[in-house]
Motif scaffolding. Structure first.
Motif, PDB file in Angstrom:
ATOM      1  N   UNK A  27       1.060  -1.465  -0.216  1.00 38.93           N
ATOM      2  CA  UNK A  27       0.019   0.379  -0.025  1.00 38.93           C
ATOM      3  C   UNK A  27       0.918   1.318  -0.078  1.00 38.93           C
ATOM      4  N   UNK A  28       2.201   1.165   0.938  1.00 39.99           N
ATOM      5  CA  UNK A  28       2.993   2.047   1.195  1.00 39.99           C
ATOM      6  C   UNK A  28       3.665   2.673  -0.038  1.00 39.99           C
ATOM      7  N   UNK A  29       3.899   1.736  -0.761  1.00 44.06           N
ATOM      8  CA  UNK A  29       5.063   1.523  -2.305  1.00 44.06           C
ATOM      9  C   UNK A  29       5.082   1.152  -3.338  1.00 44.06           C
ATOM     10  N   UNK A  30       5.115   0.371  -3.227  1.00 46.08           N
ATOM     11  CA  UNK A  30       4.776  -1.344  -4.101  1.00 46.08           C
ATOM     12  C   UNK A  30       3.277  -0.464  -5.226  1.00 46.08           C
ATOM     13  N   UNK A  31       2.806   0.165  -4.811  1.00 47.21           N
ATOM     14  CA  UNK A  31       1.147   0.195  -5.504  1.00 47.21           C
ATOM     15  C   UNK A  31       1.760   1.344  -6.408  1.00 47.21           C
ATOM     16  N   UNK A  32       2.568   2.071  -5.980  1.00 44.16           N
ATOM     17  CA  UNK A  32       2.062   3.325  -6.466  1.00 44.16           C
ATOM     18  C   UNK A  32       3.506   2.834  -7.448  1.00 44.16           C
ATOM     19  N   UNK A  33       4.201   2.619  -7.705  1.00 46.26           N
ATOM     20  CA  UNK A  33       5.294   2.058  -8.381  1.00 46.26           C
ATOM     21  C   UNK A  33       4.509   1.348  -9.610  1.00 46.26           C
ATOM     22  N   UNK A  34       3.689   0.310  -9.235  1.00 51.06           N
ATOM     23  CA  UNK A  34       3.321  -0.751 -10.238  1.00 51.06           C
ATOM     24  C   UNK A  34       1.594  -0.738 -10.350  1.00 51.06           C
ATOM     25  N   UNK A  35       1.005  -0.082 -10.181  1.00 48.87           N
ATOM     26  CA  UNK A  35      -0.177   0.275  -9.278  1.00 48.87           C
ATOM     27  C   UNK A  35      -0.755  -1.712  -8.942  1.00 48.87           C
ATOM     28  N   UNK A  36      -2.309  -0.854  -8.638  1.00 49.46           N
ATOM     29  CA  UNK A  36      -2.744  -2.184  -7.413  1.00 49.46           C
ATOM     30  C   UNK A  36      -3.133  -3.129  -8.125  1.00 49.46           C
ATOM     31  N   UNK A  37      -3.115  -3.084  -8.777  1.00 44.04           N
ATOM     32  CA  UNK A  37      -3.213  -4.832  -9.470  1.00 44.04           C
ATOM     33  C   UNK A  37      -2.029  -6.013  -9.876  1.00 44.04           C
ATOM     34  N   UNK A  38      -1.257  -5.278 -10.358  1.00 42.87           N
ATOM     35  CA  UNK A  38       0.439  -6.092 -10.418  1.00 42.87           C
ATOM     36  C   UNK A  38       0.880  -5.767  -8.967  1.00 42.87           C
ATOM     37  N   UNK A  39       0.538  -4.796  -8.173  1.00 42.85           N
ATOM     38  CA  UNK A  39       0.543  -4.862  -6.494  1.00 42.85           C
ATOM     39  C   UNK A  39       0.470  -6.552  -6.325  1.00 42.85           C
ATOM     40  N   UNK A  40      -0.741  -6.647  -6.115  1.00 42.32           N
ATOM     41  CA  UNK A  40      -0.912  -7.623  -5.916  1.00 42.32           C
ATOM     42  C   UNK A  40      -0.640  -8.706  -6.630  1.00 42.32           C
ATOM     43  N   UNK A  41      -0.734  -9.040  -7.774  1.00 39.71           N
ATOM     44  CA  UNK A  41       0.150 -10.529  -8.757  1.00 39.71           C
ATOM     45  C   UNK A  41       1.217 -10.624  -8.201  1.00 39.71           C
ATOM     46  N   UNK A  42       1.977  -9.644  -7.766  1.00 35.78           N
ATOM     47  CA  UNK A  42       3.505  -9.967  -7.693  1.00 35.78           C
ATOM     48  C   UNK A  42       3.605 -10.655  -6.315  1.00 35.78           C
ATOM     49  N   UNK A  43       2.300  -9.768  -4.966  1.00 41.66           N
ATOM     50  CA  UNK A  43       2.379 -10.386  -3.531  1.00 41.66           C
ATOM     51  C   UNK A  43       1.789 -11.861  -3.286  1.00 41.66           C
ATOM     52  N   UNK A  44       1.051 -11.797  -4.295  1.00 40.53           N
ATOM     53  CA  UNK A  44       0.099 -13.527  -4.110  1.00 40.53           C
ATOM     54  C   UNK A  44       0.315 -15.005  -3.757  1.00 40.53           C
ATOM     55  N   UNK A  45       1.396 -14.306  -5.596  1.00 41.45           N
ATOM     56  CA  UNK A  45       2.015 -15.956  -5.275  1.00 41.45           C
ATOM     57  C   UNK A  45       3.496 -15.703  -4.229  1.00 41.45           C
ATOM     58  N   UNK A  46       3.867 -14.724  -4.002  1.00 40.44           N
ATOM     59  CA  UNK A  46       4.963 -15.560  -2.297  1.00 40.44           C
ATOM     60  C   UNK A  46       3.888 -15.592  -1.129  1.00 40.44           C
ATOM     61  N   UNK A  47       3.185 -14.958  -1.063  1.00 40.03           N
ATOM     62  CA  UNK A  47       1.813 -15.345   0.101  1.00 40.03           C
ATOM     63  C   UNK A  47       1.927 -16.915   0.316  1.00 40.03           C
ATOM     64  N   UNK A  48       1.640 -17.469  -1.068  1.00 32.12           N
ATOM     65  CA  UNK A  48       0.979 -18.737  -1.262  1.00 32.12           C
ATOM     66  C   UNK A  48       2.002 -20.092  -1.106  1.00 32.12           C
ATOM     67  N   UNK A  49       3.727 -19.007  -1.917  1.00 28.12           N
ATOM     68  CA  UNK A  49       4.709 -20.189  -1.386  1.00 28.12           C
ATOM     69  C   UNK A  49       4.902 -19.977   0.250  1.00 28.12           C
TER      70      UNK A  49
END
Length: 128
Positions: A27-49
């Motif tokens: 919310x603080x950093x990545x969403x501004x750089x990549x956009x909300x959707x891409x930021x979540x698409x990056x985060x979810x696989x990490x959380x699944x692992x």
């Protein structure tokens, strides 16, 4: 099913805490750089692992039986606790109403996160 219940609570707390930290960073950093959707698409696989790893740890640590009812209970309880914790966070910290929270889950970003949470809930059954 005492061991599965303990495992579910600890598994949920650990993943929720990590997800909260990632969410703050997103919310603080990545969403501004990549956009909300891409930021979540990056985060979810990490959380699944991380869910895979921490679920395996919880299954061993709490000696959850390998038969499916215990594993299904662990996953269902962890999933329900996660949904409740996410709703509480959305309402209390972000200031959404419950209806707004449900609306967020229906958004693109919310659906992506929900897929990750479903996988989180299925992990005890997948870790055989």
């Amino acid at each position: 099913m005492g061991n599965a219940t303990k495992a579910a609570v600890i598994y949920c707390l650990l993943i929720f805490a990590i997800g909260f930290a990632f969410g703050v960073l997103r919310y603080a950093f990545v969403s501004d750089l990549l956009g909300r959707r891409i930021a979540v698409l990056v985060e979810v696989p990490v959380m699944v692992v991380l869910s895979w790893a921490l679920c395996g740890w919880a299954l061993v640590r709490f000696v959850v039986p390998k038969h499916w009812p215990a594993r299904a209970w662990m996953g269902a309880l962890a999933f329900a606790l996660m949904l409740a914790a996410e709703a509480a966070l959305s309402i209390l910290l972000i200031g959404r109403s419950f209806a707004q929270h449900l609306g967020h889950l229906a958004s693109d970003v919310g659906r992506i996160g929900l897929v990750g949470q479903v996988l989180f809930g299925l992990m005890p059954l997948l870790r055989r």
